[in-house]
Design a protein around this motif. Structure first.
Motif, PDB file in Angstrom:
ATOM      1  N   ILE A   1      14.357 -14.028  -6.735  1.00 17.21           N
ATOM      2  CA  ILE A   1      13.074 -14.347  -6.108  1.00 17.21           C
ATOM      3  C   ILE A   1      12.317 -13.061  -5.784  1.00 17.21           C
ATOM      4  N   PHE A   2      13.049 -12.098  -5.273  1.00 18.51           N
ATOM      5  CA  PHE A   2      12.407 -10.838  -4.873  1.00 18.51           C
ATOM      6  C   PHE A   2      11.814 -10.111  -6.076  1.00 18.51           C
ATOM      7  N   THR A   3      12.632  -9.894  -7.114  1.00 16.24           N
ATOM      8  CA  THR A   3      12.163  -9.081  -8.242  1.00 16.24           C
ATOM      9  C   THR A   3      11.002  -9.748  -8.976  1.00 16.24           C
ATOM     10  N   THR A   4      11.033 -11.073  -9.100  1.00 13.95           N
ATOM     11  CA  THR A   4       9.933 -11.779  -9.762  1.00 13.95           C
ATOM     12  C   THR A   4       8.636 -11.602  -8.987  1.00 13.95           C
ATOM     13  N   ASN A   5       8.691 -11.821  -7.682  1.00 10.59           N
ATOM     14  CA  ASN A   5       7.492 -11.697  -6.859  1.00 10.59           C
ATOM     15  C   ASN A   5       7.055 -10.250  -6.686  1.00 10.59           C
ATOM     16  N   ARG A   6       8.014  -9.353  -6.625  1.00 11.55           N
ATOM     17  CA  ARG A   6       7.665  -7.917  -6.485  1.00 11.55           C
ATOM     18  C   ARG A   6       6.859  -7.460  -7.692  1.00 11.55           C
ATOM     19  N   LYS A   7       7.304  -7.816  -8.872  1.00 11.14           N
ATOM     20  CA  LYS A   7       6.587  -7.437 -10.083  1.00 11.14           C
ATOM     21  C   LYS A   7       5.195  -8.066 -10.120  1.00 11.14           C
ATOM     22  N   ASN A   8       5.128  -9.348  -9.754  1.00 16.98           N
ATOM     23  CA  ASN A   8       3.858 -10.067  -9.828  1.00 16.98           C
ATOM     24  C   ASN A   8       2.867  -9.623  -8.753  1.00 16.98           C
ATOM     25  N   ASN A   9       3.372  -9.032  -7.665  1.00 16.66           N
ATOM     26  CA  ASN A   9       2.502  -8.627  -6.567  1.00 16.66           C
ATOM     27  C   ASN A   9       2.248  -7.130  -6.513  1.00 16.66           C
ATOM     28  N   LEU A  10       2.717  -6.403  -7.507  1.00 20.29           N
ATOM     29  CA  LEU A  10       2.487  -4.961  -7.513  1.00 20.29           C
ATOM     30  C   LEU A  10       0.987  -4.701  -7.685  1.00 20.29           C
ATOM     31  N   PRO A  11       0.376  -3.965  -6.760  1.00 18.02           N
ATOM     32  CA  PRO A  11      -1.063  -3.706  -6.881  1.00 18.02           C
ATOM     33  C   PRO A  11      -1.402  -3.003  -8.190  1.00 18.02           C
ATOM     34  N   ALA A  12      -2.561  -3.312  -8.742  1.00  9.24           N
ATOM     35  CA  ALA A  12      -2.974  -2.770 -10.032  1.00  9.24           C
ATOM     36  C   ALA A  12      -3.097  -1.256 -10.008  1.00  9.24           C
ATOM     37  N   TYR A  13      -3.347  -0.692  -8.821  1.00  8.93           N
ATOM     38  CA  TYR A  13      -3.542   0.759  -8.718  1.00  8.93           C
ATOM     39  C   TYR A  13      -2.232   1.529  -8.569  1.00  8.93           C
ATOM     40  N   VAL A  14      -1.103   0.832  -8.566  1.00  9.15           N
ATOM     41  CA  VAL A  14       0.191   1.500  -8.409  1.00  9.15           C
ATOM     42  C   VAL A  14       0.724   1.904  -9.778  1.00  9.15           C
ATOM     43  N   ASP A  15       1.251   3.121  -9.860  1.00  7.78           N
ATOM     44  CA  ASP A  15       1.815   3.649 -11.102  1.00  7.78           C
ATOM     45  C   ASP A  15       3.164   2.979 -11.378  1.00  7.78           C
ATOM     46  N   TRP A  54       0.829  -1.211   0.000  1.00  8.05           N
ATOM     47  CA  TRP A  54       0.000   0.000   0.000  1.00  8.05           C
ATOM     48  C   TRP A  54       0.859   1.255   0.000  1.00  8.05           C
ATOM     49  N   GLU A  55       2.031   1.191   0.611  1.00  8.32           N
ATOM     50  CA  GLU A  55       2.909   2.363   0.681  1.00  8.32           C
ATOM     51  C   GLU A  55       3.300   2.866  -0.703  1.00  8.32           C
ATOM     52  N   ASP A  56       3.276   1.984  -1.719  1.00  8.01           N
ATOM     53  CA  ASP A  56       3.596   2.415  -3.080  1.00  8.01           C
ATOM     54  C   ASP A  56       2.609   3.464  -3.592  1.00  8.01           C
TER      55      ASP A  56
END
Length: 249
Positions: free
Chosen positions: A202-216, A158-160
């Motif tokens: 592992i981090f970058t793959t999951n970070r991209k896949n878990n980025l909320p749709a409302y984040v720019d 959410w902080e994003d």
């Protein structure tokens, strides 16, 4: 959804262990009082930190802020002002080369000198990241990413949504600037310095896949980024951020 401050951490000496506080004042620079106020330098004027000296991970420290004392391990204690020379000698012996401790009470020594405000993350984000790895606790994730302010009552990442926006933490006006770029330090165990295999992948793959749709997504030229960097205007000096403060857009 009610976002609020659940944890406040400052790091009296850059790259060493944190201190939990109930409240903290804002400096005229926008930094938090006492955060990274001191830093260790080598003879060439370079930071002695986890990027350059993995051995720093094994250095256990505790601080008592009311009497300005640092404890190294279980036996040695030093006053941060009166015993500065002794502390430097002890650290020089530990690292195997001469070091100096410098102080900047106005801005500290932030990684992002353009945005020296507190770094912000949510508790749910830390919990989610811990779930991506085997045998990695939330506390260990917290120790690796070293954010100042932890928010509860919100979903992961959410902080994003605070990037590029002005918001309030209690009565303090804060500007979210960018997601914090990460380095090799977070790939290592915070206590031993041992490298976690494939941590970044592992981090970058999951970070991209878990980025909320409302984040720019334009704020992400890559996904090895976590927590947000902030700025706080000079007119907010001496205001206080405290546990329980609400975070409002």
């Amino acid at each position: 959804m009610i976002a609020s401050v659940d944890r406040l951490l400052i790091y009296p000496i850059k790259s060493l262990d944190s201190v939990k506080v109930d409240k903290v004042k804002v400096l005229s620079s926008g930094a938090l009082a006492g955060d990274r106020q001191l830093a260790i330098f080598d003879q060439e004027g370079n930071f002695v930190n986890g990027k350059r000296q993995p051995k720093i991970h094994q250095l256990r420290t505790r601080f008592t802020l009311n009497n300005q004392t640092i404890y190294l391990g279980e036996e040695q204690s030093f006053h941060l002002d009166r015993d500065r020379d002794k502390l430097e000698s002890c650290l020089s012996e530990y690292f195997g080369f001469t070091v100096q401790i410098r102080e900047n009470p106005d801005t500290g020594f932030p990684d992002d000198t353009i945005s020296p405000g507190p770094t912000i993350i949510s508790k749910a984000t830390l919990e989610t990241i811990a779930s991506w790895y085997e045998n990695l606790s939330v506390e260990e994730v917290r120790a690796r990413f070293r954010a100042n302010i932890e928010i509860t009552g919100v979903p992961p990442f959410w902080e994003d949504t605070l990037i590029g926006k002005s918001f309030l933490i209690g009565l303090v006006e804060v500007s979210g600037i960018n997601p914090c770029q990460r380095c090799v330090v977070v790939t290592r165990d915070s206590q031993t310095g041992e490298v976690y295999s494939n941590f970044q992948k592992i981090f970058t793959t999951n970070r991209k896949n878990n980025l909320p749709a409302y984040v720019d997504t334009t704020h992400f030229n890559h996904f090895f980024r976590l927590a947000i960097n902030t700025r706080i205007a000079e007119n907010q000096v001496n205001k206080t951020i405290a546990l329980g403060d609400l975070v409002k857009l």
